[in-house]
Design a protein around this motif. Sequence first.
Motif, PDB file in Angstrom:
ATOM      1  N   ILE A  51      22.198  46.766  33.169  1.00  0.00           N
ATOM      2  CA  ILE A  51      22.080  46.617  31.504  1.00  0.00           C
ATOM      3  C   ILE A  51      23.380  45.722  31.186  1.00  0.00           C
ATOM      4  O   ILE A  51      24.437  46.225  31.322  1.00  0.00           O
ATOM      5  N   PHE A  52      23.056  44.642  30.347  1.00  0.00           N
ATOM      6  CA  PHE A  52      24.062  43.914  29.760  1.00  0.00           C
ATOM      7  C   PHE A  52      23.879  43.821  28.477  1.00  0.00           C
ATOM      8  O   PHE A  52      22.729  44.308  27.647  1.00  0.00           O
ATOM      9  N   GLY A 107      28.606  51.827  34.278  1.00  0.00           N
ATOM     10  CA  GLY A 107      28.388  53.321  34.196  1.00  0.00           C
ATOM     11  C   GLY A 107      27.160  53.761  33.843  1.00  0.00           C
ATOM     12  O   GLY A 107      26.882  54.985  33.771  1.00  0.00           O
ATOM     13  N   VAL A 108      26.229  52.737  33.407  1.00  0.00           N
ATOM     14  CA  VAL A 108      24.986  53.150  33.126  1.00  0.00           C
ATOM     15  C   VAL A 108      23.835  52.023  33.637  1.00  0.00           C
ATOM     16  O   VAL A 108      24.212  50.853  33.606  1.00  0.00           O
ATOM     17  N   LYS A 109      22.846  52.514  33.945  1.00  0.00           N
ATOM     18  CA  LYS A 109      21.661  51.501  34.378  1.00  0.00           C
ATOM     19  C   LYS A 109      20.532  51.790  33.616  1.00  0.00           C
ATOM     20  O   LYS A 109      20.067  52.950  33.307  1.00  0.00           O
ATOM     21  N   GLY A 110      19.485  50.797  33.805  1.00  0.00           N
ATOM     22  CA  GLY A 110      18.271  50.977  33.496  1.00  0.00           C
ATOM     23  C   GLY A 110      17.230  51.130  34.605  1.00  0.00           C
ATOM     24  O   GLY A 110      17.642  50.913  35.773  1.00  0.00           O
ATOM     25  N   ILE A 111      15.944  51.820  34.497  1.00  0.00           N
ATOM     26  CA  ILE A 111      15.159  52.096  35.702  1.00  0.00           C
ATOM     27  C   ILE A 111      13.828  51.306  35.136  1.00  0.00           C
ATOM     28  O   ILE A 111      13.175  51.637  34.183  1.00  0.00           O
ATOM     29  N   ASN A 112      13.430  50.555  36.189  1.00  0.00           N
ATOM     30  CA  ASN A 112      12.227  49.798  35.908  1.00  0.00           C
ATOM     31  C   ASN A 112      11.119  50.816  36.281  1.00  0.00           C
ATOM     32  O   ASN A 112      10.993  51.244  37.206  1.00  0.00           O
ATOM     33  N   PHE A 146      11.409  51.663  29.426  1.00  0.00           N
ATOM     34  CA  PHE A 146      12.429  51.630  30.706  1.00  0.00           C
ATOM     35  C   PHE A 146      13.361  52.779  30.423  1.00  0.00           C
ATOM     36  O   PHE A 146      13.813  53.183  29.515  1.00  0.00           O
ATOM     37  N   GLY A 147      13.308  53.369  31.686  1.00  0.00           N
ATOM     38  CA  GLY A 147      14.213  54.674  31.496  1.00  0.00           C
ATOM     39  C   GLY A 147      15.753  54.409  32.021  1.00  0.00           C
ATOM     40  O   GLY A 147      15.893  53.241  31.976  1.00  0.00           O
ATOM     41  N   THR A 148      16.827  55.282  31.710  1.00  0.00           N
ATOM     42  CA  THR A 148      18.217  54.946  32.100  1.00  0.00           C
ATOM     43  C   THR A 148      18.568  56.195  32.739  1.00  0.00           C
ATOM     44  O   THR A 148      18.080  57.110  32.820  1.00  0.00           O
ATOM     45  N   THR A 149      19.760  55.763  33.600  1.00  0.00           N
ATOM     46  CA  THR A 149      20.512  56.742  34.394  1.00  0.00           C
ATOM     47  C   THR A 149      21.275  57.937  33.282  1.00  0.00           C
ATOM     48  O   THR A 149      21.521  58.862  33.978  1.00  0.00           O
ATOM     49  N   VAL A 153      15.558  56.310  26.855  1.00  0.00           N
ATOM     50  CA  VAL A 153      14.701  55.669  26.813  1.00  0.00           C
ATOM     51  C   VAL A 153      14.919  54.330  26.114  1.00  0.00           C
ATOM     52  O   VAL A 153      15.113  54.431  24.880  1.00  0.00           O
ATOM     53  N   LEU A 154      14.960  53.140  26.955  1.00  0.00           N
ATOM     54  CA  LEU A 154      15.013  51.841  26.356  1.00  0.00           C
ATOM     55  C   LEU A 154      13.419  51.280  26.093  1.00  0.00           C
ATOM     56  O   LEU A 154      12.898  50.832  27.036  1.00  0.00           O
TER      57      LEU A 154
END
Length: 803
Positions: free
Chosen positions: A323-324, A309-314, A234-237, A241-242
């Motif tokens: 993201i929690f 302040g940060v998001k994951g990318i499907n 999963f990408g992130t903003t 990479v997660l």
Amino acid sequence: MKYDFAAIEKKWQDVWDRENTFAAQNDYTKPKYYALVEFPYPSGQGLHVGHPRSYTALDIVARKKRLEGYNVLYPMGWDAFGLPTENFAIKNHIHPEIVTAKNVARFKSQLKSLGLSFDWNREINTTDPAYYKWTQWIFLQLFKKGLAYKSEMAVNWCTSCKCVLANEEVVNGVCERCGSEVVRKVKSQWMLKITEYAQRLIDDLDLPDINYIDRVKISQKNWIGRSTGAEVDFGTTQGDVLKIYTTRPDTLFGATYMVISPEHPYIEKWVDVIENLADVRAYQEEAAKKSDFERTELVKDKTGVELKGVKGINPVNGKEIPIFISDYVLMGYGTGAIMAVPAHDTRDYDFAKAFDLPIIEVVAGGDVEKEAFTDCATGVMVNSDFLTGLSVEEAKVKIIDWLKENGKGEPKVNFKLRDWVFSRQRYWGEPIPLVYCEKCGWVPVPEEELPLRLPEVDSYEPTDDGQSPLAKMTDWVNTTCPHCGAPAKRETDTMPQWAGSSWYFMRYCDPHNDEALASQEALNYWLPVDWYNGGMEHTTLHLLYSRFWHKFLYDIGVVSCSEPYAKRTSHGMILGENGEKMSKSRGNVVNPDDIISEYGADTMRLYEMFIGDFEKSAPWNTASIKGCKRFLERIWNLQDILTDGDSYRPELESAFHKTVKKVSEDIEALKFNTAIAAMMALLNEVSDTGSINRAELKTMLVLLNPFAPHLTEEIYEAQGYEGRLSAQPWAVYEEAKCKDDTVEIVVQVNGKIRTKLTVAADIAKADAFALAKADERVKAAVEGKNLVKEIFVPGKLVNFVVK
């Protein structure tokens, strides 16, 4: 003649000690049999009546095997390092070594009083430097092969004992030993890479020559927890990479948020962009107070904090998702990050409802709002772009191919099993034989300098910062590097109690060897263990750890078989008379010393085996033990009706052959209670004749000897039989003489019983019908009626159908 059990049992225990009756021979040409029970932790409380259940069962097996001509190894020793002894030593200002010696002496006297046929020449103790020299040697081989390594990790920390606890030592969120709060703490720990052996630990359970009962196999496989799926990026903003692991990559289009562990390192990496850092820090602090068990098993309400302040990318649709952090995700399991598909998972659904997150159905067939989730192996894909319309199994294949082609992931086999935390910040354990050099890093203590002995310390308390008491022993800690000669420091952590118990069965093969953990000849002869029995509570970790160490030693050529145990069984607990687990706090502990004093060891042995199905728990019943005592008194009194005779009398021949067969087979099948019942029935048949001859008595004594060794040896000697009973051959039977000459059959008319007839066991169908029709009650039932059908079931029944 009175049955004086106290005098008889003392006499024969002394004889067995004096004559070394049960010593295994070093003659490797004989057929061998290795029977093993878990060696006990010698606590100050001594044994309770639950402990001897396993010991007596395998003692019966060992005694039978000796009578069958095997060279039997049935050893005993002491798993004596550990926290309880150290805590007692701290509280009472006594060296743990003194506490251990006292406890061992107490346990040993209790075991001897039960007449258990242990080979005391092979007694071992994990705290003996001559033993732990080889525990240290095994650790060094693991280290040299890259299977022992140091890692920073979150651990369970007991706030009172001030030491790291394994997950299994945390019970309901508190320390199993002292009951104090357990919190999470990051520490540098020695780890053993058991995960390298995960697949073999599963596969070898099904080897053709391995016989583990099903529930033991299941507990092993469940703990290892093999699953197949995909590792997905999963990408992130923030450009990072997660990685997540999922068994359901087909549901990626339904992933509407992500959850990472409160300990995830990306949190520190993103500290400058997280807009609600105070909330995140507060949540991390609360999560640190919980054990893994509390976070995963006890948690009911789903809690968490969004990382604003940060998001994951499907990866499949490019959508940004929140993201929690939440404490139900553990850094030590998987990647420390998960994708959440709330439409098809109860936990994710609850979390999504709590935080008002999107819920997208991607497998048709369920009713999400009623939490009736689609079965994970069935259904058709919906709302899933190029997967829509495919079955779940088809979608799994296609999505994994897509992930590989697009560089977004790959197929993955995952295991729930984690590497083994091998450090303890305690004194009473094996010193880890490594030194740290600023130039060379971690360096092994030379093997010729083993054992690295525990030094004497003034205080056994861990330091305030959680280090081992050894850390204060500067003269011991400060040393030189074995590699370059520069100043170096010894490792002050010690090994866990699991270390010594992971290979003890090998040391029994050759316990006095100074040159190796055991000679190659001894290991090749005795291993694998033929039958290992222990508590069900030890069929996960202890069994797993010992199998891991054994497989490693197999890989480096120390042992010649890949599995340590050919057979592994487990027994049920003996409960208190109130049906609850025996414990001091419940006040329901029964002391075996009291039972032996009042009834004798043979009666206690017999009762422990007669109490019920060996594999199931059973409550202690003091009233029932009296029945076993009466049975033994009746055996003793057979001496009063003894007559000459060198063969079975015709009227008892079949009964004796059948009983020999029954007892022989039941011992091998763990059916000790029914074996005893068969001997009780035989005694009744003998008593009905008013006498017993010498041949019959000898067979009864041989059959009963593994169960009640003292009484049977005494009668055997008193009646002038040759040699010792323990040296006689096991009784044999003839299959042909185990069959009944006559049987009782039921005679029915239209399914209703009219009479019962005793007939020849091999009666022909026509003769059975003729005899049945001759019976007056049957005649009356069929008279004047049309006989439609005649049914004959050999040995069971005749049925006439009439109209």
